[in-house]
Motif scaffolding. Structure first.
Motif, PDB file in Angstrom:
ATOM      1  N   PRO A  67       0.745  -1.110  -0.280  1.00  0.00           N
ATOM      2  CA  PRO A  67       0.017   0.025  -0.071  1.00  0.00           C
ATOM      3  C   PRO A  67       0.689   1.195   0.445  1.00  0.00           C
ATOM      4  N   TRP A  68       1.855   1.390   0.719  1.00  0.00           N
ATOM      5  CA  TRP A  68       2.980   2.012   0.381  1.00  0.00           C
ATOM      6  C   TRP A  68       4.466   2.309  -0.332  1.00  0.00           C
ATOM      7  N   SER A  69       5.335   3.229  -0.829  1.00  0.00           N
ATOM      8  CA  SER A  69       5.835   2.736  -1.360  1.00  0.00           C
ATOM      9  C   SER A  69       6.745   2.994  -1.082  1.00  0.00           C
ATOM     10  N   CYS A  70       7.006   3.503   0.739  1.00  0.00           N
ATOM     11  CA  CYS A  70       8.228   3.674   0.960  1.00  0.00           C
ATOM     12  C   CYS A  70       8.782   2.028   1.775  1.00  0.00           C
ATOM     13  N   VAL A  71       7.586   1.051   1.436  1.00  0.00           N
ATOM     14  CA  VAL A  71       7.571  -0.273   2.257  1.00  0.00           C
ATOM     15  C   VAL A  71       7.425  -1.539   0.553  1.00  0.00           C
ATOM     16  N   GLY A  72       8.554  -2.552   0.721  1.00  0.00           N
ATOM     17  CA  GLY A  72       8.359  -3.283  -0.209  1.00  0.00           C
ATOM     18  C   GLY A  72       8.288  -4.671   0.197  1.00  0.00           C
ATOM     19  N   ALA A  73       7.513  -5.333  -0.573  1.00  0.00           N
ATOM     20  CA  ALA A  73       6.882  -6.483   0.282  1.00  0.00           C
ATOM     21  C   ALA A  73       7.432  -7.470  -0.930  1.00  0.00           C
ATOM     22  N   TYR A  74       6.764  -8.733  -0.195  1.00  0.00           N
ATOM     23  CA  TYR A  74       7.853 -10.194  -0.759  1.00  0.00           C
ATOM     24  C   TYR A  74       6.991 -11.704  -0.133  1.00  0.00           C
ATOM     25  N   ALA A  75       6.188 -11.875  -1.127  1.00  0.00           N
ATOM     26  CA  ALA A  75       6.717 -13.522  -0.600  1.00  0.00           C
ATOM     27  C   ALA A  75       8.165 -14.295  -1.225  1.00  0.00           C
ATOM     28  N   GLN A  76       8.451 -15.309   0.027  1.00  0.00           N
ATOM     29  CA  GLN A  76       9.829 -16.171   0.158  1.00  0.00           C
ATOM     30  C   GLN A  76       9.345 -17.205  -0.102  1.00  0.00           C
ATOM     31  N   GLY A  77      10.494 -17.450  -1.367  1.00  0.00           N
ATOM     32  CA  GLY A  77       9.112 -18.894  -1.628  1.00  0.00           C
ATOM     33  C   GLY A  77      10.377 -19.852  -1.245  1.00  0.00           C
ATOM     34  N   ASN A  78      11.882 -19.484  -0.409  1.00  0.00           N
ATOM     35  CA  ASN A  78      12.506 -20.490   0.550  1.00  0.00           C
ATOM     36  C   ASN A  78      12.679 -20.619   1.745  1.00  0.00           C
ATOM     37  N   THR A  79      11.258 -21.625   2.113  1.00  0.00           N
ATOM     38  CA  THR A  79      10.544 -21.435   3.313  1.00  0.00           C
ATOM     39  C   THR A  79      11.829 -21.685   4.493  1.00  0.00           C
ATOM     40  N   LEU A  80      13.184 -22.291   4.116  1.00  0.00           N
ATOM     41  CA  LEU A  80      13.527 -22.780   4.804  1.00  0.00           C
ATOM     42  C   LEU A  80      15.145 -21.672   5.363  1.00  0.00           C
ATOM     43  N   ALA A  81      14.866 -20.874   4.953  1.00  0.00           N
ATOM     44  CA  ALA A  81      15.745 -19.139   5.172  1.00  0.00           C
ATOM     45  C   ALA A  81      14.926 -18.345   6.085  1.00  0.00           C
ATOM     46  N   SER A  82      16.017 -19.112   7.031  1.00  0.00           N
ATOM     47  CA  SER A  82      15.535 -18.399   8.768  1.00  0.00           C
ATOM     48  C   SER A  82      15.873 -17.125   8.933  1.00  0.00           C
ATOM     49  N   ARG A  83      15.575 -16.346   9.710  1.00  0.00           N
ATOM     50  CA  ARG A  83      16.054 -15.147   9.571  1.00  0.00           C
ATOM     51  C   ARG A  83      17.625 -14.858   9.359  1.00  0.00           C
ATOM     52  N   LYS A  84      17.700 -15.913  10.293  1.00  0.00           N
ATOM     53  CA  LYS A  84      19.605 -16.134  11.375  1.00  0.00           C
ATOM     54  C   LYS A  84      20.597 -15.989   9.626  1.00  0.00           C
ATOM     55  N   LYS A  85      19.170 -16.807   9.017  1.00  0.00           N
ATOM     56  CA  LYS A  85      19.771 -17.117   7.452  1.00  0.00           C
ATOM     57  C   LYS A  85      19.899 -15.897   6.739  1.00  0.00           C
ATOM     58  N   VAL A  86      19.433 -15.273   6.779  1.00  0.00           N
ATOM     59  CA  VAL A  86      18.892 -13.304   6.105  1.00  0.00           C
ATOM     60  C   VAL A  86      20.044 -12.444   6.080  1.00  0.00           C
ATOM     61  N   LEU A  87      19.893 -12.989   8.003  1.00  0.00           N
ATOM     62  CA  LEU A  87      20.473 -11.403   8.666  1.00  0.00           C
ATOM     63  C   LEU A  87      21.913 -11.003   7.633  1.00  0.00           C
ATOM     64  N   PRO A  88      23.234 -11.805   7.432  1.00  0.00           N
ATOM     65  CA  PRO A  88      24.615 -11.910   6.378  1.00  0.00           C
ATOM     66  C   PRO A  88      24.581 -11.176   5.419  1.00  0.00           C
ATOM     67  N   VAL A  89      23.153 -11.337   4.788  1.00  0.00           N
ATOM     68  CA  VAL A  89      22.947 -10.928   3.577  1.00  0.00           C
ATOM     69  C   VAL A  89      22.570  -9.805   4.191  1.00  0.00           C
ATOM     70  N   LEU A  90      21.578  -9.199   4.626  1.00  0.00           N
ATOM     71  CA  LEU A  90      21.395  -7.657   5.312  1.00  0.00           C
ATOM     72  C   LEU A  90      23.251  -6.805   5.220  1.00  0.00           C
ATOM     73  N   ARG A  91      23.545  -7.965   6.447  1.00  0.00           N
ATOM     74  CA  ARG A  91      24.651  -6.997   6.100  1.00  0.00           C
ATOM     75  C   ARG A  91      25.444  -6.624   6.078  1.00  0.00           C
ATOM     76  N   ALA A  92      25.783  -8.003   4.966  1.00  0.00           N
ATOM     77  CA  ALA A  92      26.376  -7.580   3.206  1.00  0.00           C
ATOM     78  C   ALA A  92      26.361  -6.469   2.618  1.00  0.00           C
ATOM     79  N   ALA A  93      24.815  -6.185   3.243  1.00  0.00           N
ATOM     80  CA  ALA A  93      23.993  -4.719   2.079  1.00  0.00           C
ATOM     81  C   ALA A  93      24.573  -3.697   2.755  1.00  0.00           C
ATOM     82  N   LEU A  94      24.552  -3.538   4.119  1.00  0.00           N
ATOM     83  CA  LEU A  94      24.664  -2.162   4.788  1.00  0.00           C
ATOM     84  C   LEU A  94      26.348  -1.756   4.628  1.00  0.00           C
TER      85      LEU A  94
END
Length: 349
Positions: free
Chosen positions: A322-349
């Motif tokens: 509903p808002w331009s400042c919020v991106g939204a996704y369905a995550q097909g890989n349900t085994l990728a927990s937050r613990k596994k996504v944190l390194p991706v975000l850390r690298a992006a920062l």
């Protein structure tokens, strides 16, 4: 405290989960009932500020079920442990942990006993009684301790608290979950033998599991804080929350955008990534992601990093937002927990 009486505090760890809370309550109760001519007042202390207690939804549920009012609990911000220790009045029993965090190092010499179910990381002073056993729940060790004491001390509310905690910690005693030990099973059986009217295991476990993931009574700010990690990079702070509702429900909460703005501004976060986790009737998880930031370049960088991630690949499908400042996704890989996504975000920062 005012009479300068000795205070014996029983305290769990800083996560203050159900195991820590019930272990502290039950052991303090047992010590108060069984210590010969007690010169000390035995006080269970919940190791969080009172304001954070509402976030421990499975704990508030189980205590409410057993008729224990929140007003009768004592929280970490309501007792001056440092002051008591400096006055020479504090004895401390640690349950569900055995190493105090850095801020509490001064209290180490007040520790007289430890009950934990993790491997010991350090030795204790010779006078300190240590029980460290690899069981599924610290509440199992507390139950064993109470069972060895005088008959009649264990009452039904305490038994119900211990019973529910062991079942939740040990995933309903399921061997497949890899947490349960024969001692956990023995303690659950012992509690059921003494109190045959305790509800069935499945009913107890399912009610606690549902309460753990029930965020319906929380504000948006509490939902974001309930399970929060913060990443830092290049003087930027990014909040990463796990939230137990589906994305559509979350995005249509009244006043959501103002709440997200206020949450990030109050804490100095440049943005927020929320991982939504919901379960179907077969207890299989589905995951969705929301990426919020008022800074377009940062939001685009984070979204691109998530879309292009390969270790692991998240298999993202964009969803309408509903808002331009919020991106939204369905995550097909349900085994990728937050613990596994944190390194991706850390690298992006």
């Amino acid at each position: 405290v005012q009479r300068h009486q000795e205070i014996h505090v029983v305290m769990g760890n800083e996560a203050c989960d159900l195991d820590s809370t019930v272990s502290a309550l039950a052991l303090a109760y047992f010590l108060a009932k069984t210590s010969p001519a007690p010169k000390a007042a035995f006080i269970p202390v919940l190791n969080i500020p009172r304001a954070d207690f509402a976030l421990r939804t499975e704990t508030t549920f189980l205590l409410r079920e057993q008729g224990i009012p929140t007003a009768s609990l004592i929280f970490r911000d309501e007792i001056d442990l440092g002051g008591l220790h400096r006055a020479g009045l504090l004895s401390l029993t640690l349950v569900d942990h055995h190493v105090l965090p850095g801020a509490d190092t001064a209290l180490e010499e007040a520790v007289v006993e430890v009950l934990d179910h993790r491997p010991l990381e350090r030795d204790r002073a010779p006078g300190c009684q240590v029980t460290a056993e690899p069981v599924g729940s610290c509440a199992t060790l507390v139950t064993e301790r109470i069972a060895q004491g005088p008959p009649g001390v264990l009452d039904r509310p305490t038994a119900a608290l211990l019973h529910g905690t062991i079942l939740l910690d040990c995933v309903n005693l399921s061997p497949a979950a890899g947490k349960v030990t024969p001692r956990d099973v023995a303690c659950v059986s012992l509690l059921e033998a003494r109190f045959p009217e305790l509800p069935a295991r499945n009913a107890v476990f399912e009610a606690l599991q549902a309460a753990k993931f029930d965020v319906s009574g929380l504000t948006t700010e509490q939902m974001l804080r309930k399970d929060l990690k913060v990443l830092s990079g290049d003087e930027l702070l990014l909040a990463v929350s796990a939230i137990y509702v589906d994305l559509e429900t979350f995005l249509h909460r009244p006043g959501l955008l103002q709440d997200l703005d206020a949450f990030c501004q109050a804490r100095g976060y440049v943005g927020l990534v929320a991982m939504m986790i919901s379960f179907n009737e077969r207890n299989e998880p589905s995951r969705q992601l929301a990426v919020y930031s008022r800074r377009e370049t940062l939001r685009n960088t984070v979204c691109q990093a998530l879309e292009e991630a390969t270790a692991p690949s998240l298999h993202l499908q964009p969803l309408p937002s509903p808002w331009s400042c919020v991106g939204a996704y369905a995550q097909g890989n349900t085994l990728a927990s937050r613990k596994k996504v944190l390194p991706v975000l850390r690298a992006a920062l």
